[in-house]
Every structure is written in C-alpha cells, then in structure tokens.
Design an enzyme around this catalytic site. Structure first.
Site, PDB file in Angstrom:
ATOM      1  N   CYS A   6       0.477  -1.300   0.255  1.00 27.40           N
ATOM      2  CA  CYS A   6      -0.071   0.176   0.426  1.00 27.40           C
ATOM      3  C   CYS A   6       1.200   1.406  -0.036  1.00 27.40           C
ATOM      4  CB  CYS A   6      -0.893   0.100   0.851  1.00 27.40           C
ATOM      5  SG  CYS A   6      -0.041   0.109   2.295  1.00 27.40           S
ATOM      6  N   ALA A   7       0.164   2.589   0.380  1.00 32.51           N
ATOM      7  CA  ALA A   7       1.008   3.423   0.338  1.00 32.51           C
ATOM      8  C   ALA A   7       2.497   3.417   1.416  1.00 32.51           C
ATOM      9  CB  ALA A   7      -0.063   5.013   0.910  1.00 32.51           C
TER      10      ALA A   7
END
Length: 478
Positions: free
Chosen positions: A27-28
């Site tokens: 993810c981020a």
C-alpha cells in the site's frame, strides 16, 4: 545491485523464503504478505533491518512498514523473491485462509462499507455545512440564518441537498452494489435491486411513521405494501446477499449458452419480491431495535458509562477488525435520529492514539529511526488513519496505547455528556469536527482538547513507571 537489494534479501530470508510467500502486495507505506506459515516470519529480525520501521499482523496479512520508498522496494523485492505481482483484492482473498469464521464475517462487512466511505464522508461534510448556513442564527438582532438573508445561500442550501439526498436517502443502492461487487456477481443487478428499494413509486420510509394509508400491490390472493427503505442499512444488506447467492447458485445449474438471459431473470425478480415481502420489514425492525438500544444507552442516566467503555475499547476493536460494525450502526442511527452520537467518539479515539504517538516523538526525539515511523504515523492518525500509529508505535511499547485508551475514554464521556451529534461519518481525526452538528462544536472542541492533552501527559508519566521502563528494556532502547 539495486538500491534496496540487501534489505530485500534480508526481508526475504526472515519471512521464511519464497516458498513461504503466498501473496505479496503493498500500500502507501507497507508491504503486505499472506504467508503460508506465519510462524516462519521472524518479526524481531525483520524489525532490525535498517529500512524497516515496524511490523504487525492484521486481517490475515503480515505487514512490514517500509515508508515512502515502499513502491521501489517492492519492485526489487518481488524480482529477488521470484514472486509475481498481484492485486490487493487477490491478497484479501488469499488472506482469508488465515482468518477464523468471525474474522471472515467482519472482513465481509468491511468490504461492503469501505468503498462507500468516501461518499459518506462527503455527505457528512455537506450536511454539516447545510446545518451551519440553514439552522444557525448568526445575523442581526433576530438571529437570522444565512439562508434567510441571502438568496445565494438559500440556493446553495437547496442545491447541496441534491448531493446529500443522493448519498444518504439512496444509500441502499450503494450497499447492494458493494455486495454484488464483493461477491463477484453482476454489479448492475445489484444497482437495480437497490433502486427497487428506494424507488419514487414507494412510500418514503420517513413518511410511514406519519400515518395515513400505505399503498400496496394487489396480487388478488395477497397484498404487499409499497414501502421504501431510504437510508436503511440492514434491509439492503439482507437483500443484497440474497441476490448474490441466488445468482451464484443459478450459474451452477443453468447452461452457459442461456445463462445471460435466465440467470439475471430468475435471480433479480425473486430477490426483489423477497426483499419487499420478508427481508425489508425484518431488516427495518432489526435496524430500529439496534439503533434504539444504542441511542437509548448513550442518552440514558448511565450513558457516561457506555461512553467510557466504548471510548476505552474502540482502539482494541480496531486491532480485531470489529470496528467495521460501527459503520452500519452509525448509518442506522442517522436514519432514525438524523445524526449519530457514536461516530464523534470514534474520531476522538483516533485523535487520542495520534496524541500518544506525539508524546513518543517527544520522548524519543534523539532516535532518528523511530522518528521516521512516528512522525508520519502521528500525522496520518490525526487525519483518521490509525493503523501506522497503533501498530508501528503504540502497541510496540504498550504504555502509549493504554494512555490513548484512557484519554479516549474521558473524551468520549465529555462528548456523550454534552449530547454531541454528528451529521454523518466523517474524517476520523481532527478535521472530523466539520461533520459535527454546529451547535455541538464547542463541547466537541473541549472533548478534542482532552483527547490531545490527556494521552500526551499520560504517555510521558507512564514512560517513567515500571511499565514504561520494562517496555524500553524489552525493545533494547535503554
């Protein structure tokens, strides 16, 4: 040799090698692993890797916090590990093999409401703004509202309801769509089913309580009331799953050559009929009962006790994933009472976790590696995303997590004691005040101050106690 070759090799070794990786994505800020055997992952050694800022396990996934370089690191890691790229949806499916039955049920609920959250947040902000300009007297000796003195604001107030109505009154459409999307069935059928629950043909759900005659479909041998389920959550969930399972079952028995015609026909019509004859009335009764119990509990003589318990326990609920159930309760409260007194406590809990991290930033200001985790974690927590703060810092030491829970509990008591109501689910952090009904802003700001100050002070105090000293020793910090 690439920039991240060495840490990637170390991480691969300590997660148990390529053979132990079922799925990996990112993810981020985090690498997300679904491992064949979680016991083969050595979290302690992984956290010693220079690039790694922490680890935790959540929703069946072993997650490694990398930071802003995660995308580049991921590319090198997958090349070295020899594992293929995969989507987050595939990762979620694979992760379910590591979940219990209860965890899978909670995951299903999360998958339904997560795609709807952006719209719900926008809707909450819009309702809050309409409340400010249309309900709060602030002009002249007669305390006139902006809507009453300005045609521009009157037009804006009316126009914004177009969006608010689309989000909340027609919420069942979003729910049935989200269920069909999650179950892998025909999404347009989910949308059609949702529309049949809120069609203008039907008596508006809010009009049923007003009395009068209820129209009905007359089949000769039976009559079915034409009642809509605007803003209703449970009827939409029940109907959505009936449609999905009907479609999945029919696909197995109807030949492919005619499935495009007969599967939608024999799935949609029975689902709509069952929704209006059975599931709608049952779901409405269930939803009303749940919202009444929660609202009555929070507004009763012992509401402070419920608030204290919820404020204290919400963060642990996030760890288990059970917090996703509150979305459905919030939405049901909104439909019954034109607002929710549950969601403000959630926003305060998030703020409290962020404040505990800020205290840890102060305590560990000389630890550069930890600052790389704690500073972004505190920022994201104040903006409503608590996982990096909780798993990366607070749970690692435990005493800041406890301090945040206590601060959240006190803030929740203040919020409920002041009768604070939110228009809707909103940004679950400091910007969350924008979703609070305007007349409760002052008391909410007081609760917010408590959620910031108490965890900060308590974290510093607890760091000097035996609990704090032992935490530092366990982590080899002092």
């Amino acid at each position: 040799m690439g920039k991240f070759t060495e840490p990637a090799k170390e991480l691969l070794e300590h997660v148990g090698g390529s053979d132990n990786i079922s799925v990996v994505t990112h993810c981020a800020t985090r690498m997300r692993f679904v491992l064949n055997d979680n016991d083969k992952a050595d979290a302690k050694k992984i956290e010693e890797i220079s690039l790694v800022k922490g680890t935790f396990t959540n929703a069946g996934q072993f997650q490694v916090i990398i930071g802003n370089d995660v995308a580049s690191f991921y590319n090198e890691f997958t090349e070295i590990a020899g594992v293929g790229d995969t989507s987050k949806d595939e990762a979620k499916v694979a992760a379910k093999q590591n979940m219990s039955f209860i965890q899978r049920m909670i995951s299903h609920l999360a998958d339904i409401f997560t795609p709807l959250i952006p719209a719900l947040v926008v809707g909450g902000l819009i309702l809050g703004f309409r409340n400010v300009i249309g309900e709060i007297g602030m002009i002249g000796p007669d305390d006139l509202t902006l809507v009453e003195v300005s045609q521009f604001w009157a037009g804006t107030h009316a126009f914004l309801w177009l969006i608010g109505e689309a989000i909340f009154h027609f919420l069942p459409v979003g729910i049935t769509w989200a269920i069909s999307r999650k179950m892998g069935t025909t999404q347009i059928l989910g949308i059609v089913l949702g529309i049949t629950l809120v069609s203008p043909q039907l008596l508006n759900a809010y009009g049923v309580a007003g009395g009068g005659d209820i129209p009905f479909w007359d089949f000769g041998f039976a009559q079915v009331e034409m009642i809509g389920y605007q803003a209703q959550v449970i009827p939409a969930i029940l109907a959505g799953f009936v449609l999905a399972y009907l479609e999945l079952g029919l696909r197995k028995v109807i030949p492919n050559v005619i499935s495009m015609i007969f599967v939608p026909f024999f799935a949609l019509i029975p689902a709509v009929l069952v929704a209006h004859v059975v599931l709608g009335p049952i779901g409405w009764t269930m939803g009303s009962w749940i919202s009444e119990v929660v609202y009555s509990g929070l507004t009763s003589t012992f509401g402070w006790l419920f608030a204290a318990m919820f404020g204290f326990a919400y963060a642990p609920l996030v760890i288990t994933g059970l917090h996703h159930m509150t979305n459905a309760i919030d939405l049901q409260l909104m439909s019954e009472f034109d607002g929710t007194n549950l969601w403000p406590m959630i926003a305060l809990s998030n703020i409290a976790q962020g404040s505990a991290v800020v205290a840890m930033i102060f305590l560990n200001k000389k630890d550069e590696k930890e600052q790389q985790v704690s500073v972004p974690a505190a920022i994201s927590c104040y903006l409503g995303v608590t996982e990096p703060a909780m798993f990366g810092i607070n749970l690692k030491y435990m005493f800041p997590f406890l301090a945040a829970m206590i601060g959240s509990s006190i803030a929740a008591v203040i919020s409920v004691g002041g009768g604070v109501m939110a228009n809707s689910i909103g940004v679950g952090g400091i910007p969350g005040f924008l979703s609070i009904q305007f007349q409760y802003w002052i008391i909410f700001f007081i609760a917010m101050f408590v959620a910031i100050a108490v965890p900060f002070v308590l974290t510093i105090i607890l760091s000097k106690t035996k609990m704090g000293v032992n935490a530092y020793k366990r982590l080899g910090k002092k």
